[in-house]
Design a protein around this motif. Structure first.
Motif, PDB file in Angstrom:
ATOM      1  N   VAL A 138       0.826  -1.208   0.000  1.00  0.00           N
ATOM      2  CA  VAL A 138       0.000   0.000   0.000  1.00  0.00           C
ATOM      3  C   VAL A 138       0.863   1.262   0.000  1.00  0.00           C
ATOM      4  N   ALA A 139       1.964   1.258   0.764  1.00  0.00           N
ATOM      5  CA  ALA A 139       2.655   2.514   1.012  1.00  0.00           C
ATOM      6  C   ALA A 139       3.665   2.873  -0.070  1.00  0.00           C
ATOM      7  N   ARG A 140       4.334   1.887  -0.665  1.00  0.00           N
ATOM      8  CA  ARG A 140       5.410   2.224  -1.585  1.00  0.00           C
ATOM      9  C   ARG A 140       4.850   2.540  -2.957  1.00  0.00           C
ATOM     10  N   SER A 141       5.509   3.492  -3.621  1.00  0.00           N
ATOM     11  CA  SER A 141       5.017   3.970  -4.902  1.00  0.00           C
ATOM     12  C   SER A 141       5.618   3.188  -6.074  1.00  0.00           C
ATOM     13  N   ASN A 142       6.847   2.693  -5.882  1.00  0.00           N
ATOM     14  CA  ASN A 142       7.512   1.949  -6.955  1.00  0.00           C
ATOM     15  C   ASN A 142       6.860   0.583  -7.154  1.00  0.00           C
ATOM     16  N   MET A 143       6.568   0.246  -8.412  1.00  0.00           N
ATOM     17  CA  MET A 143       5.765  -0.960  -8.655  1.00  0.00           C
ATOM     18  C   MET A 143       6.544  -2.244  -8.403  1.00  0.00           C
ATOM     19  N   ILE A 144       7.852  -2.240  -8.655  1.00  0.00           N
ATOM     20  CA  ILE A 144       8.653  -3.442  -8.343  1.00  0.00           C
ATOM     21  C   ILE A 144       8.632  -3.655  -6.830  1.00  0.00           C
ATOM     22  N   LYS A 145       8.732  -2.549  -6.079  1.00  0.00           N
ATOM     23  CA  LYS A 145       8.716  -2.677  -4.619  1.00  0.00           C
ATOM     24  C   LYS A 145       7.358  -3.219  -4.152  1.00  0.00           C
ATOM     25  N   LYS A 146       6.311  -2.767  -4.802  1.00  0.00           N
ATOM     26  CA  LYS A 146       4.967  -3.279  -4.481  1.00  0.00           C
ATOM     27  C   LYS A 146       4.911  -4.790  -4.698  1.00  0.00           C
ATOM     28  N   LEU A 147       5.468  -5.249  -5.821  1.00  0.00           N
ATOM     29  CA  LEU A 147       5.435  -6.684  -6.105  1.00  0.00           C
ATOM     30  C   LEU A 147       6.255  -7.453  -5.067  1.00  0.00           C
ATOM     31  N   THR A 148       7.363  -6.840  -4.600  1.00  0.00           N
ATOM     32  CA  THR A 148       8.131  -7.492  -3.526  1.00  0.00           C
ATOM     33  C   THR A 148       7.266  -7.656  -2.291  1.00  0.00           C
ATOM     34  N   GLY A 149       6.494  -6.618  -1.969  1.00  0.00           N
ATOM     35  CA  GLY A 149       5.585  -6.709  -0.833  1.00  0.00           C
ATOM     36  C   GLY A 149       4.580  -7.834  -1.029  1.00  0.00           C
ATOM     37  N   LEU A 150       4.094  -7.963  -2.275  1.00  0.00           N
ATOM     38  CA  LEU A 150       3.130  -9.028  -2.571  1.00  0.00           C
ATOM     39  C   LEU A 150       3.757 -10.398  -2.342  1.00  0.00           C
ATOM     40  N   VAL A 151       5.027 -10.552  -2.756  1.00  0.00           N
ATOM     41  CA  VAL A 151       5.715 -11.834  -2.567  1.00  0.00           C
ATOM     42  C   VAL A 151       5.849 -12.137  -1.071  1.00  0.00           C
ATOM     43  N   ILE A 152       6.233 -11.127  -0.290  1.00  0.00           N
ATOM     44  CA  ILE A 152       6.385 -11.342   1.155  1.00  0.00           C
ATOM     45  C   ILE A 152       5.032 -11.729   1.763  1.00  0.00           C
ATOM     46  N   ILE A 195      14.842 -14.524  12.049  1.00  0.00           N
ATOM     47  CA  ILE A 195      15.686 -14.121  10.918  1.00  0.00           C
ATOM     48  C   ILE A 195      14.827 -13.515   9.809  1.00  0.00           C
ATOM     49  N   LEU A 196      13.674 -14.157   9.519  1.00  0.00           N
ATOM     50  CA  LEU A 196      12.775 -13.642   8.477  1.00  0.00           C
ATOM     51  C   LEU A 196      12.318 -12.233   8.814  1.00  0.00           C
ATOM     52  N   ALA A 197      11.943 -12.015  10.092  1.00  0.00           N
ATOM     53  CA  ALA A 197      11.467 -10.691  10.499  1.00  0.00           C
ATOM     54  C   ALA A 197      12.577  -9.655  10.323  1.00  0.00           C
ATOM     55  N   ILE A 198      13.825 -10.024  10.663  1.00  0.00           N
ATOM     56  CA  ILE A 198      14.936  -9.082  10.513  1.00  0.00           C
ATOM     57  C   ILE A 198      15.130  -8.729   9.041  1.00  0.00           C
ATOM     58  N   ILE A 199      15.059  -9.759   8.159  1.00  0.00           N
ATOM     59  CA  ILE A 199      15.237  -9.509   6.718  1.00  0.00           C
ATOM     60  C   ILE A 199      14.166  -8.541   6.220  1.00  0.00           C
ATOM     61  N   VAL A 200      12.905  -8.770   6.640  1.00  0.00           N
ATOM     62  CA  VAL A 200      11.808  -7.934   6.136  1.00  0.00           C
ATOM     63  C   VAL A 200      11.962  -6.497   6.638  1.00  0.00           C
ATOM     64  N   VAL A 201      12.360  -6.345   7.906  1.00  0.00           N
ATOM     65  CA  VAL A 201      12.538  -4.989   8.429  1.00  0.00           C
ATOM     66  C   VAL A 201      13.694  -4.296   7.710  1.00  0.00           C
ATOM     67  N   LEU A 254      14.794   0.115   2.075  1.00  0.00           N
ATOM     68  CA  LEU A 254      15.773   0.114   0.983  1.00  0.00           C
ATOM     69  C   LEU A 254      15.205   0.770  -0.261  1.00  0.00           C
ATOM     70  N   GLN A 255      16.074   1.549  -0.963  1.00  0.00           N
ATOM     71  CA  GLN A 255      15.622   2.164  -2.209  1.00  0.00           C
ATOM     72  C   GLN A 255      16.294   1.556  -3.424  1.00  0.00           C
ATOM     73  N   ASN A 256      17.431   0.877  -3.198  1.00  0.00           N
ATOM     74  CA  ASN A 256      18.079   0.183  -4.301  1.00  0.00           C
ATOM     75  C   ASN A 256      17.358  -1.135  -4.542  1.00  0.00           C
ATOM     76  N   LEU A 257      16.682  -1.239  -5.687  1.00  0.00           N
ATOM     77  CA  LEU A 257      15.824  -2.409  -5.929  1.00  0.00           C
ATOM     78  C   LEU A 257      16.633  -3.689  -6.094  1.00  0.00           C
ATOM     79  N   LEU A 258      17.890  -3.546  -6.543  1.00  0.00           N
ATOM     80  CA  LEU A 258      18.745  -4.728  -6.666  1.00  0.00           C
ATOM     81  C   LEU A 258      18.967  -5.347  -5.286  1.00  0.00           C
ATOM     82  N   ALA A 312      17.846  -9.066  -3.838  1.00  0.00           N
ATOM     83  CA  ALA A 312      18.794  -9.974  -3.183  1.00  0.00           C
ATOM     84  C   ALA A 312      18.253 -10.401  -1.822  1.00  0.00           C
ATOM     85  N   LEU A 313      17.732  -9.446  -1.051  1.00  0.00           N
ATOM     86  CA  LEU A 313      17.182  -9.775   0.265  1.00  0.00           C
ATOM     87  C   LEU A 313      15.963 -10.682   0.127  1.00  0.00           C
TER      88      LEU A 313
END
Lengths: 123, 197
Positions: free
Chosen positions: A30-44, B13-19, B24-28, B32-33
């Motif tokens: 919901v919060a992030r604007s970047n769409m790749i980041k959104k998809l990462t959230g969906l995966v989590i 460990i999972l919770a630490i990774i997610v936090v 992060l702003q670098n999508l790469l 990786a995480l």
């Protein structure tokens, strides 16, 4: 503190951490604007939901459901089957989402939601 | 006791990774995480007596998903433009969802309780009858491919549809690029033959 109480406590704690993971995934969507980041959230989000299924299927003292004469107690196979399906469908969803993101990038030149809404408003 | 403590340690460990992934702003780095997250999740699934699911998660979640995300990053760029900012409405939504889910877990049976409701329905039947009815030692395979074969057929339909859609979407973008290249070439030199690919 006896083992019974500790078992109950850590069992409940496991549920709470799972819910924390789910909720964090939802927040990223919901919060992030970047769409790749959104998809990462969906995966989590998706991956954490698996735990809500697999966790209750576990039987203390049980083993994986591969039948063998040496074992008598097995965990529950049904959640495992459901989640196998869910994992594969999850990656199909992700692939489709990423293909849409690539198209959006080509059409709008950006994958930031805010910028896309701005372009739509101006058009 | 170790059966509860091991999942607990892996969940931490999972919770630490997610936090760590959240700001992060670098999508790469995010991808990786996420790969690390999927792999720890696979380990956790094995610890919860689900080796089949763990292997699938390691191959599909940590493997294919990471490859797909990297391939997409190559085409859209790997930097998130806007800085970190707390979104109050999203925070509220997440908190409310979390509270509802927490309320829901109060109704779940205790961790590892063999008398939980889900252990007393069809699961014992599958475990008991698989050797004589299907004849394979792995009950999950038996349920997936035989008892619930129609569900798996439905799953294949979903994947087929998703694959078709991805191919159509990406072909559309390739055709556009080829058209653009051809238009550019024609503008440069009207007599040049159009590049068809």
């Amino acid at each position: 503190m006896n083992t019974e109480t500790l078992l109950t406590f850590f069992g409940a704690l496991n549920h709470w951490i799972t819910i924390f993971l789910i909720v964090t995934g939802l927040y990223i969507i919901v919060a992030r604007s970047n769409m790749i980041k959104k998809l990462t959230g969906l995966v989590i989000f998706q991956t954490s939901v698996y735990l809500l299924y697999i966790g209750p299927g576990k039987v203390l003292g049980g083993t994986a459901v591969i039948l063998n004469d040496r074992f008598t107690v097995y965990s529950n196979p049904l959640p495992h089957v459901l989640i196998l399906t869910a994992i594969v469908v999850g990656v199909a969803t992700l692939a489709l989402g990423l293909a849409l993101v690539v198209r959006i990038k080509e059409a709008y030149g950006t994958i930031e939601e805010d910028a896309i809404f701005e372009q739509d408003r101006d058009a | 006791m170790i059966e509860v403590l091991l999942p607990f340690a892996l969940l931490i460990i999972l919770a630490i990774i997610v936090v760590g992934l959240l700001p992060l702003q670098n999508l790469l780095a995010v991808v990786a995480l996420l790969g690390a997250y999927s792999f720890i999740m696979a380990t956790l699934l094995v610890a919860l007596d689900a080796p089949d699911v763990g292997m699938t998660e390691a191959a599909v979640g940590a493997g294919i998903s990471t490859v797909l995300l990297l391939a997409a990053l190559k085409r859209v760029g790997s930097e998130e433009s806007r800085g970190r900012r707390l979104d109050p409405s999203a925070l509220l939504l997440s908190a409310v969802t979390g509270v509802i889910l927490l309320y829901g877990t109060s109704g779940l049976p205790e961790f590892g309780d063999p008398h939980g409701a889900i252990h007393n329905h069809v699961a014992p039947y599958y475990i008991e009858k698989t050797p004589e009815e299907i004849g394979v030692p792995n009950v999950i395979t038996a349920v997936l491919a035989s008892y619930r074969g129609f569900d798996t057929l439905g799953e294949t339909t979903v994947i087929f549809t998703a694959g078709l859609s991805v191919i159509m979407l990406l072909r559309l973008s390739v055709r556009r690029r080829v058209d653009a290249a051809r238009d550019g070439a024609q503008a440069d030199d009207a007599s040049a033959p159009p590049e068809d690919q």
